[in-house]
Design a protein around this motif. Structure first.
Motif, PDB file in Angstrom:
ATOM      1  N   VAL A   2       0.839  -1.199   0.000  1.00 15.83           N
ATOM      2  CA  VAL A   2       0.000   0.000   0.000  1.00 15.83           C
ATOM      3  C   VAL A   2       0.870   1.244   0.000  1.00 15.83           C
ATOM      4  N   ASP A   3       1.954   1.219   0.802  1.00 10.37           N
ATOM      5  CA  ASP A   3       2.858   2.378   0.860  1.00 10.37           C
ATOM      6  C   ASP A   3       3.515   2.622  -0.487  1.00 10.37           C
ATOM      7  N   LEU A   4       3.911   1.546  -1.165  1.00 13.90           N
ATOM      8  CA  LEU A   4       4.543   1.686  -2.480  1.00 13.90           C
ATOM      9  C   LEU A   4       3.568   2.290  -3.489  1.00 13.90           C
ATOM     10  N   ILE A   5       2.334   1.783  -3.523  1.00 20.80           N
ATOM     11  CA  ILE A   5       1.337   2.317  -4.457  1.00 20.80           C
ATOM     12  C   ILE A   5       1.043   3.775  -4.137  1.00 20.80           C
ATOM     13  N   ASN A   6       0.973   4.106  -2.836  1.00 21.09           N
ATOM     14  CA  ASN A   6       0.759   5.502  -2.447  1.00 21.09           C
ATOM     15  C   ASN A   6       1.910   6.385  -2.900  1.00 21.09           C
ATOM     16  N   ILE A  14      10.658   6.778  -7.448  1.00 25.24           N
ATOM     17  CA  ILE A  14      10.824   5.337  -7.277  1.00 25.24           C
ATOM     18  C   ILE A  14      11.989   4.888  -8.148  1.00 25.24           C
ATOM     19  N   LYS A  15      12.855   4.036  -7.596  1.00 24.72           N
ATOM     20  CA  LYS A  15      13.982   3.535  -8.373  1.00 24.72           C
ATOM     21  C   LYS A  15      13.571   2.256  -9.107  1.00 24.72           C
ATOM     22  N   LEU A  16      13.714   2.270 -10.450  1.00 25.33           N
ATOM     23  CA  LEU A  16      13.443   1.105 -11.276  1.00 25.33           C
ATOM     24  C   LEU A  16      14.643   0.818 -12.157  1.00 25.33           C
ATOM     25  N   CYS A  17      14.632  -0.335 -12.806  1.00 22.71           N
ATOM     26  CA  CYS A  17      15.797  -0.754 -13.591  1.00 22.71           C
ATOM     27  C   CYS A  17      15.375  -1.223 -14.969  1.00 22.71           C
ATOM     28  N   ASN A  18      16.225  -0.897 -15.966  1.00 22.40           N
ATOM     29  CA  ASN A  18      16.083  -1.435 -17.310  1.00 22.40           C
ATOM     30  C   ASN A  18      17.368  -2.183 -17.653  1.00 22.40           C
ATOM     31  N   SER A  55      11.645  -3.927 -10.825  1.00 23.76           N
ATOM     32  CA  SER A  55      12.249  -3.779  -9.505  1.00 23.76           C
ATOM     33  C   SER A  55      11.888  -5.008  -8.695  1.00 23.76           C
ATOM     34  N   LYS A  56      12.858  -5.552  -8.004  1.00 22.25           N
ATOM     35  CA  LYS A  56      12.610  -6.710  -7.152  1.00 22.25           C
ATOM     36  C   LYS A  56      13.175  -6.444  -5.769  1.00 22.25           C
ATOM     37  N   SER A  57      12.373  -6.802  -4.758  1.00 21.38           N
ATOM     38  CA  SER A  57      12.829  -6.661  -3.373  1.00 21.38           C
ATOM     39  C   SER A  57      12.316  -7.864  -2.589  1.00 21.38           C
ATOM     40  N   LYS A  58      12.583  -7.876  -1.282  1.00 25.49           N
ATOM     41  CA  LYS A  58      12.087  -8.966  -0.442  1.00 25.49           C
ATOM     42  C   LYS A  58      10.576  -8.883  -0.247  1.00 25.49           C
ATOM     43  N   ILE A  59      10.008  -7.695  -0.539  1.00 26.14           N
ATOM     44  CA  ILE A  59       8.594  -7.470  -0.250  1.00 26.14           C
ATOM     45  C   ILE A  59       7.731  -7.528  -1.505  1.00 26.14           C
ATOM     46  N   HIS A  60       8.221  -6.936  -2.611  1.00 29.35           N
ATOM     47  CA  HIS A  60       7.376  -6.837  -3.791  1.00 29.35           C
ATOM     48  C   HIS A  60       8.201  -6.897  -5.076  1.00 29.35           C
ATOM     49  N   ASN A  61       7.499  -7.178  -6.174  1.00 29.22           N
ATOM     50  CA  ASN A  61       8.083  -7.136  -7.512  1.00 29.22           C
ATOM     51  C   ASN A  61       7.304  -6.136  -8.359  1.00 29.22           C
ATOM     52  N   ILE A  62       8.027  -5.388  -9.191  1.00 28.43           N
ATOM     53  CA  ILE A  62       7.399  -4.424 -10.094  1.00 28.43           C
ATOM     54  C   ILE A  62       7.850  -4.732 -11.515  1.00 28.43           C
ATOM     55  N   SER A  63       6.884  -4.714 -12.446  1.00 29.15           N
ATOM     56  CA  SER A  63       7.210  -4.815 -13.865  1.00 29.15           C
ATOM     57  C   SER A  63       6.260  -3.905 -14.622  1.00 29.15           C
ATOM     58  N   LEU A  84       2.463  -4.078 -13.335  1.00 27.66           N
ATOM     59  CA  LEU A  84       2.100  -5.150 -12.423  1.00 27.66           C
ATOM     60  C   LEU A  84       2.988  -5.048 -11.188  1.00 27.66           C
ATOM     61  N   ILE A  85       2.354  -4.861 -10.043  1.00 25.87           N
ATOM     62  CA  ILE A  85       3.061  -4.821  -8.763  1.00 25.87           C
ATOM     63  C   ILE A  85       2.491  -5.933  -7.906  1.00 25.87           C
ATOM     64  N   SER A  86       3.338  -6.837  -7.449  1.00 27.49           N
ATOM     65  CA  SER A  86       2.834  -7.983  -6.694  1.00 27.49           C
ATOM     66  C   SER A  86       3.690  -8.257  -5.470  1.00 27.49           C
ATOM     67  N   ASP A  87       3.055  -8.811  -4.472  1.00 28.43           N
ATOM     68  CA  ASP A  87       3.745  -9.268  -3.273  1.00 28.43           C
ATOM     69  C   ASP A  87       4.615 -10.468  -3.633  1.00 28.43           C
ATOM     70  N   THR A  88       5.780 -10.561  -3.039  1.00 26.06           N
ATOM     71  CA  THR A  88       6.692 -11.667  -3.369  1.00 26.06           C
ATOM     72  C   THR A  88       6.128 -13.018  -2.920  1.00 26.06           C
TER      73      THR A  88
END
Length: 401
Positions: A2-6, A14-18, A55-63, A84-88
């Motif tokens: 929720v914090d990430l979406i907010n 937000i830091k993302l990677c290509n 972006s990948k972390s211990k909490i969520h993945n972003i694509s 797509l943002i999902s819980d790991t």
């Protein structure tokens, strides 16, 4: 999550990677149900049209896939095509709520609220889903939680229900309505957020919509279709989906192409795959026809090809007959010259233009009204509505035999 979406919705970096550019610092803005991105990098940005950011972390993945609109050496602006943002641990998570955000619905209907329930049986187990429609959101509450990893079939049922509601909204609004974002959650804990870019706009084509600004009529119609439990598969099989799609107004005026597409959708709705005589009997007749031609010294390959390839024309009912049959089936007596509309359409399609006196606006008005009445009859809707270019309320009972 929720914090990430907010953070994303509030424009926090937000830091993302290509894979080819490396890390990027991204800021997002939301406008008219679209997500726009501004990104900066310390590395040189090759000017591609589309890129994928992750972006990948211990909490969520972003694509997310981004369409670049403007790019510099170290920055770019663009629009998010899908995200797509999902819980790991999503596959292990329980879910009991899916919320859809709709785009394309005019604000005059945002006060409408509907509630209904559906029961779905999956592997002999019943699942009850309570739906709430309010403004531009539909919330599906699953009364008994289900593991996300086992939710594919149930999600498909829910997705089909959302399709039906969006299609009915599209009909009421004469504008494409579809979901652009969805949140899958356990109570208020979001485990998946998905966004799909839509080009549809919240246009106001009030004078061509069947309910104008009358919220009561809109609510009455939506309640009627919800209570009748229409299914996506039936609406597609019965050609309702393409008919409603063709009723969507493109805001480009009254063009011959609009008229042609509306007549085509009418034909598609009324057509049935019926032969005058059975296919087997017709095959025997074709052989006899060919023998007769040869006996009369007509041995032209193209003639034989025409005979083989035109069974639908030779052994089928003309469109006009099929439309008449559909009107009889629906017990309708319409005050429009449908044969004339089809003749005009055929002239334009086959000859490129219509050399007679042709008022495109009035013919579009007629064909839209014909389709409105056919749809209301299909839905067995007994309430009031407005026909195109008419300020007086009307009712299907005025056109029934």
């Amino acid at each position: 999550m929720v914090d990430l979406i907010n953070d994303i919705t509030n424009g926090i970096d937000i830091k993302l990677c290509n894979y080819s550019i490396g890390d990027l610092l991204c800021k997002f803005t939301f406008e008219d149900y679209s997500i726009y991105i501004e990104a900066k990098s310390k590395n040189f940005i090759d000017s591609e049209c589309k890129i994928n950011l992750t972006s990948k972390s211990k909490i969520h993945n972003i694509s997310m896939d981004v369409l670049i609109k403007r790019s510099g050496d170290f920055d770019f602006n663009g629009i998010v095509k899908n995200c797509l943002i999902s819980d790991t641990k999503i596959n292990e998570s329980l879910i009991n709520r899916i919320t859809y955000v709709l785009s394309g619905l005019h604000s005059r209907f945002n006060r409408v609220k509907s509630k209904w329930s559906r029961e779905y049986v999956i592997n002999d187990l019943p699942y009850i889903v309570d739906y709430t429609l309010l403004g531009d959101r539909i919330q599906a509450n699953i009364l008994s939680s289900i593991c996300f990893d086992n939710s594919e079939k149930l999600s498909k049922f829910i997705e089909d229900e959302i399709f039906v509601i969006c299609l009915m909204y599209s009909f009421c609004n004469s504008n494409k309505v579809e979901w652009v974002s969805r949140y899958i959650s356990k109570d208020d804990t979001i485990i998946l957020f998905e966004h799909i870019h839509s080009s549809t706009k919240n246009n106001d084509f009030n004078e061509i919509t069947p309910f104008r600004s009358d919220v009561y009529l809109f609510q009455y119609f939506m309640t009627h279709v919800i209570d009748n439990k229409y299914k996506k598969c039936d609406l597609i099989k019965d050609k309702i989906y393409p008919v409603i799609c063709n009723l969507q107004w493109n805001a480009q005026g009254f063009r011959e192409w609009d008229f042609i597409s509306l007549v085509a959708s009418l034909e598609g709705f009324c057509k049935k795959k019926e032969n005058i005589i059975s296919h087997g009997a017709f095959k025997k007749i074709k052989k006899e026809i060919k023998k007769t031609l040869i006996l009369n010294n007509i041995d032209n390959e193209q003639v034989f090809i025409n005979i083989d390839n035109n069974e639908k024309i030779i052994n089928g009912y003309p469109v006009k007959v099929q439309i008449d049959n559909k009107l009889k089936e629906l017990n309708l007596n319409l005050p429009y010259n449908i044969n004339e509309l089809i003749n005009i359409r055929n002239k334009i399609v086959h000859e490129g233009w219509h050399d007679g006196e042709f008022d495109c606006i009035s013919k579009i008005e007629e064909i839209r009204n014909v389709i409105f009445l056919l749809l209301f009859s299909y839905f067995e809707y007994k309430g009031d509505f407005y026909l195109f270019n008419n300020s007086n309320k009307d009712n299907l009972s005025n056109y029934e035999k």
